[in-house]
Design a protein around this motif. Structure first.
Motif, PDB file in Angstrom:
ATOM      1  N   TYR A   1      -2.339   4.534 -15.137  1.00 62.21           N
ATOM      2  CA  TYR A   1      -2.868   3.339 -14.473  1.00 62.21           C
ATOM      3  C   TYR A   1      -4.041   3.683 -13.588  1.00 62.21           C
ATOM      4  O   TYR A   1      -4.768   2.805 -13.158  1.00 62.21           O
TER       5      TYR A   1
ATOM      6  N   VAL B   1       0.853  -1.199   0.000  1.00 60.19           N
ATOM      7  CA  VAL B   1       0.000   0.000   0.000  1.00 60.19           C
ATOM      8  C   VAL B   1       0.884   1.244   0.000  1.00 60.19           C
ATOM      9  O   VAL B   1       0.651   2.204  -0.752  1.00 60.19           O
TER      10      VAL B   1
ATOM     11  N   VAL C   1      -3.258  -2.091 -14.981  1.00 63.36           N
ATOM     12  CA  VAL C   1      -2.210  -2.383 -15.962  1.00 63.36           C
ATOM     13  C   VAL C   1      -2.769  -2.225 -17.378  1.00 63.36           C
ATOM     14  O   VAL C   1      -2.123  -1.663 -18.267  1.00 63.36           O
TER      15      VAL C   1
ATOM     16  N   GLY D   1       4.624   5.483  -5.312  1.00 58.85           N
ATOM     17  CA  GLY D   1       4.746   5.497  -6.771  1.00 58.85           C
ATOM     18  C   GLY D   1       3.875   6.589  -7.364  1.00 58.85           C
ATOM     19  O   GLY D   1       4.287   7.293  -8.295  1.00 58.85           O
ATOM     20  N   GLY D   2       2.679   6.743  -6.834  1.00 58.37           N
ATOM     21  CA  GLY D   2       1.788   7.796  -7.308  1.00 58.37           C
ATOM     22  C   GLY D   2       2.397   9.166  -7.085  1.00 58.37           C
ATOM     23  O   GLY D   2       2.359  10.034  -7.960  1.00 58.37           O
TER      24      GLY D   2
ATOM     25  N   VAL E   1       4.905   1.473  -8.519  1.00 55.40           N
ATOM     26  CA  VAL E   1       3.512   1.044  -8.406  1.00 55.40           C
ATOM     27  C   VAL E   1       3.373  -0.433  -8.790  1.00 55.40           C
ATOM     28  O   VAL E   1       2.703  -1.202  -8.102  1.00 55.40           O
ATOM     29  N   TYR E   2       4.040  -0.836  -9.871  1.00 55.58           N
ATOM     30  CA  TYR E   2       3.924  -2.232 -10.308  1.00 55.58           C
ATOM     31  C   TYR E   2       4.528  -3.177  -9.269  1.00 55.58           C
ATOM     32  O   TYR E   2       4.028  -4.276  -9.051  1.00 55.58           O
TER      33      TYR E   2
ATOM     34  N   VAL F   1       5.979   4.477 -12.177  1.00 57.14           N
ATOM     35  CA  VAL F   1       5.156   3.332 -12.525  1.00 57.14           C
ATOM     36  C   VAL F   1       5.780   2.018 -12.046  1.00 57.14           C
ATOM     37  O   VAL F   1       5.069   1.086 -11.672  1.00 57.14           O
TER      38      VAL F   1
ATOM     39  N   ASP G   1       6.173   8.574 -16.660  1.00 62.98           N
ATOM     40  CA  ASP G   1       5.819   8.303 -15.273  1.00 62.98           C
ATOM     41  C   ASP G   1       6.892   7.448 -14.630  1.00 62.98           C
ATOM     42  O   ASP G   1       6.859   6.226 -14.687  1.00 62.98           O
TER      43      ASP G   1
ATOM     44  N   ASN H   1      -3.093   1.333 -18.227  1.00 64.41           N
ATOM     45  CA  ASN H   1      -1.789   1.912 -18.506  1.00 64.41           C
ATOM     46  C   ASN H   1      -1.311   1.566 -19.911  1.00 64.41           C
ATOM     47  O   ASN H   1      -0.649   2.366 -20.558  1.00 64.41           O
TER      48      ASN H   1
ATOM     49  N   TRP I   1     -13.461  -1.939  -2.631  1.00 62.60           N
ATOM     50  CA  TRP I   1     -12.249  -2.490  -2.018  1.00 62.60           C
ATOM     51  C   TRP I   1     -12.065  -1.926  -0.616  1.00 62.60           C
ATOM     52  O   TRP I   1     -11.733  -2.649   0.321  1.00 62.60           O
TER      53      TRP I   1
END
Ligand code: HEM
Lengths: 478, 338
Positions: free
Chosen positions: B272, A177, B263, A183-184, A414-415, A411, A408, B266, B286
């Motif tokens: 994303y 989280v 994903v 990442g954002g 985030v991934y 990203v 970005d 994105n 959620w």
């Protein structure tokens, strides 16, 4: 009390506040409830639109509260920050307590912890503990990663465990989280999100930024060599394809055709197919005068009948077969449908028999357009006065491609968060730290066996598992 | 045979199975219960076959794609997942009474897909944005999650019924319940059937009257009869545990669904996350289930409150799925590309 103690107390209370689960419940529910607002009020539209919709008082109130861009408002960001602090503090707090349990150096077990448990299974075996323990240890070590054996006052005790590390799963979820939010943040600080329209054959090196009036110059130019689109015979779009070339210092360095879902990536910058349009001949827009009357054809999907009605602007007509009403509200010289130009069009309000009014668009050039809506009636403009000819289609249509250009750098964070979240949830929900304890005590005819076990979660299924193990042990008792 | 016919036929099979489960529960007979399991099994195999057939048909039409591309197909898949999950639960927990609460949901889902006037069962070609393998992963993950939540919803209902007998309700619930019931039914009518508000409210009123009439009759029954109805339900402890297990399973898949959706977004649009209403509502769902998972760890939050949160969560699922198209600001053709 001396001041040092007071401030230590104070800090302690703050720490406790941020570590509390009550705060989690409050923040998560607040996020869920406030998020609804932004789905009820469309975000980031023109201020004028809001002013008209809400009137001066509500407009000012909403504006002060940033309701029109609420997901980036200070108070929503505060909630997210609160959640982050909450996860972080809570996880550190708990991890510092459980660290010793998870990484105990050399695992030790204390029989007393197990002897007092309620879910115990007992049976007798005809063999003495020392002979039985070998068989049992072999049995247990097939099913558990770690086994141990200790002599007791009355015999021996066997201990087996597995998946101790599964206790870490929930911290992995919480870490994920934090990674998502980080990442954002990185993306919004160091990235950009822009768009650009490039006519076929031309190149650009500057893009407009979204939700702002600024532009951004790239280190290279993008040239659109060709744009193609194709349709299914139902009229739905099938593919948008742009042939792009990256030009750096006057040299072509990369060529690629992009389609939706298959972007071009170059030097950390991503180029997506987003929209397209036709290059309008500059004067054509002005040519078509506003029609004074139009004639509509109304085709019923149910009966197949076609009716005709002539009306003037602003007029409401009744649709035959009880199909509701239609009002001609306005005329647009250059209407758009989902961002695609569809030329001059009548815009009207359709109120079906039972249902809410919807706005429908009837382009003059495409009489069958309204069939796509699949309503009870398909409407089309078949005549209008004054009746100047529409621009004949140019022999060679010239398109521009609409590209989304983004960078970005967050990203990958985030991934990583995505992967950790799935892995962490899986471990947390479906794996648990399982410990089994088997005690063999000497008795007159051999030994007494006691089997019990615990798991740090999913206790019901563990109880079943312990029962099964006890039964199997009974079967191999010699 | 055409897949739409096969699937409409499955609707009746599910309806029959639901009927048998309810009969077995009320009349306390083993026979109809066993039959219900077999009928459900046949139904779910036919449901799967219908989806495969549809896949094959789409290739015959020259627009081949996995049957997960529009509202109809996703509903059929939803029912499929739901029944599989239910059958696993039935086997594990050895209780057919759950079927009386779970199979009707699957039946209603299929009936809604086959009969609602605004849902087309035609096989449509894919618009460019939907041409992605992530889409398949996304839809599958979401609907596996939703399927688990749907069963959890039925189980929560059972929990409240059973618990209602064991302890007295707090008195405030007596007033809140009808209001919540009314609002929920009205909203469901609005979003599922797309009736105007007035008609939705009227139907909701009717539903409230019906429910309360049923409850009144139930109160008037001889205590022994009431006892007989409820003692077939699993113990509250078991229902609570099952609710939790289903929600953990659902939460994992909902997370996977949101993630694969991100994903996909994105790869199609270069972002994303964009806070569009659908995305936001899935996040709201959620949050609700995350609240539930954490609430369970606090003292005093077991049992009834968890059941209410589970019901609330499923409402959020329904709104994410159907309600978003009604929100303002979307184009009036909004549902077309779905
Ligand atoms: C959106 C954010 C969050 C997510 C997705 C999340 C996810 C989870 C999950 C999946 C679990 C396991 C639940 C279970 O065992 O049934 C969990 C447990 C837990 N979470 Fe969170 N969580 C979040 C935020 C927080 C926050 C802000 C706190 C701060 C107090 C927190 C505290 C805990 C605690 C104490 C546990 C129990 C750990 C244990 O079993 O020892 N969580 N969380």
């Amino acid at each position: 009390m001396d001041p040092e103690n007071v401030s230590a107390d104070y800090l302690n209370n703050i720490w406790k506040f941020f570590a509390s689960l009550q705060l989690t419940i409050v923040v998560l529910l607040s996020l869920a409830i406030t998020s609804i607002i932004g789905t009820l009020i469309p975000q980031n539209e023109d201020p004028g639109v809001y002013f008209q919709a809400f009137g001066p008082f509500l407009y000012r109130l909403f504006d002060v509260l940033d309701i029109f861009d609420m997901y980036h408002s200070w108070w929503f960001q505060m909630l997210i920050l609160l959640l982050t602090a909450n996860v972080l503090v809570c996880s550190i707090d708990r991890l510092s307590l459980t660290w010793k349990i998870i990484f105990p150096g050399n695992p030790r077990f204390t029989p007393a912890r197990f002897r007092s448990r309620k879910n115990r299974h007992e049976f007798k075996a005809p063999v003495v503990p020392d002979r039985l323990s070998g068989t049992y240890r072999a049995f247990l070590s097939k099913r558990f990663h770690h086994t141990d054996i200790t002599p007791t006052d009355t015999g021996v005790a066997l201990f087996a465990e597995k998946w101790r590390w599964a206790r870490l799963g929930v911290y992995v979820v919480h870490l994920s989280v934090i990674l998502l939010l980080m990442g954002g943040l990185v993306g919004s600080m160091f990235g950009f999100d822009g768009f650009v329209n490039i006519p076929e054959g031309e190149s650009v090196d500057t893009v407009r930024l979204r939700n702002s009036s600024e532009t951004k110059k790239l280190d290279f130019a993008i040239r659109c060599d060709d744009f193609d689109l194709s349709f299914y015979n139902t009229g739905q779009p099938k593919e948008f394809r742009s042939s792009l070339t990256i030009v750096e210092n006057g040299k072509s360095v990369l060529q690629k055709d992009i389609i939706v879902n298959d972007p071009l990536r170059y030097r950390g910058i991503n180029i997506f197919q987003a929209s397209y349009g036709e290059m309008a001949p500059p004067q054509s827009r002005q040519r078509i005068p506003v029609p004074e009357t139009i004639t509509l054809s109304l085709t019923s999907t149910e009966s197949g009948m076609t009716y005709q009605e002539t009306l003037v602007s602003g007029q409401t007509i009744t649709i035959p077969e009880g199909g509701g009403t239609f009002t001609w509200t306005s005329f647009s010289r250059a209407a758009e449908f989902r961002g695609q130009p569809i030329g001059p069009a009548i815009i009207g309000k359709l109120t079906p028999r039972n249902g809410d009014p919807t706005e429908i668009v009837l382009p003059l050039q495409f009489p069958s357009f309204d069939r796509m809506r699949r309503g009870e009636f398909a409407l089309a403009v078949i005549d209008r006065q004054p009746d100047t000819p529409l621009q004949p289609d140019p022999v060679e249509k010239r398109y521009y491609t609409g590209l989304q250009v983004t960078r970005d750098p967050g990203v990958w964070i985030v991934y990583t968060g995505f992967i950790l979240m799935i892995a962490g949830c899986f471990v947390t929900f479906f794996m648990s730290h399982q410990q089994v304890y088997v005690e063999l005590s000497e008795s007159r005819s051999g030994s007494r066996v006691m089997v019990t076990g615990i798991a740090h979660r999913n206790k019901v299924s563990m109880a079943n598992r312990v029962e099964a193990i006890a039964r199997q042990l009974e079967d191999v008792r010699g | 045979m055409n897949s739409s016919y096969l699937l409409s036929f499955i609707t009746f099979i599910y309806g029959f199975a639901a009927f048998l489960y309810i009969a077995a529960w009320i009349f306390r007979k083993e026979g109809p219960g066993k039959l219900a399991t077999w009928v459900s099994l046949v139904g779910v195999i036919g449901n799967g076959a219908g989806l495969m057939l549809r896949w094959y048909e789409s290739y015959r039409l020259g627009i081949g794609h996995a049957p997960l591309a529009n509202l109809y197909e996703s509903l059929v898949f939803f029912a499929f997942v739901m029944v599989i999950i239910y059958l696993v639960v039935e086997r594990r927990y050895r209780s057919r009474t759950i079927g009386a609460f779970a199979m009707p949901i699957a039946f209603l889902t299929m009936a809604y897909a086959s009969m609602a006037p605004h849902i087309s069962s035609r096989i449509q070609p894919l618009i460019p944005a939907l041409k992605s393998n992530w889409l398949i992963a996304h839809v599958m993950a979401c609907f596996v999650g939703y399927g688990a939540f749907a069963i959890a919803f039925g189980v929560s209902f059972m929990y409240l019924m059973k618990k209602g007998r064991e302890t007295d309700q707090p008195s405030s619930m007596v007033y809140i319940q009808p209001v919540v019931l009314f609002l929920a039914v009205a909203l469901l009518n609005r979003i599922l059937m797309q009736y105007p508000w007035g008609l939705s409210a009227l139907i909701a009123l009717g539903a409230c009257v019906l429910v309360y009439a049923a409850m009144f009759l139930y109160q008037r029954m001889a205590p022994a009869t009431r006892e007989r109805l409820l003692d077939r339900l699993p113990q509250t402890k078991v229902l609570d545990e099952l609710n939790y297990q289903l929600i953990m399973f659902g939460f994992l898949f909902l997370s996977a669904g949101i993630i694969t959706g991100a994903v996909w977004a994105n790869s199609a649009w270069g972002r994303y996350w964009g806070w569009d209403p659908k995305e936001t509502w899935s996040l709201i769902t959620w949050f609700v289930y995350a609240t539930l998972l954490h609430a369970r760890m606090m003292r005093g939050w077991h049992g009834r409150r968890i059941a209410y949160l589970s019901i609330l969560g499923f409402m959020a699922v329904l709104f994410t799925y159907f309600g978003v198209n009604l929100l303002p600001g979307l184009h009036s053709y909004g549902a077309m590309g779905q």
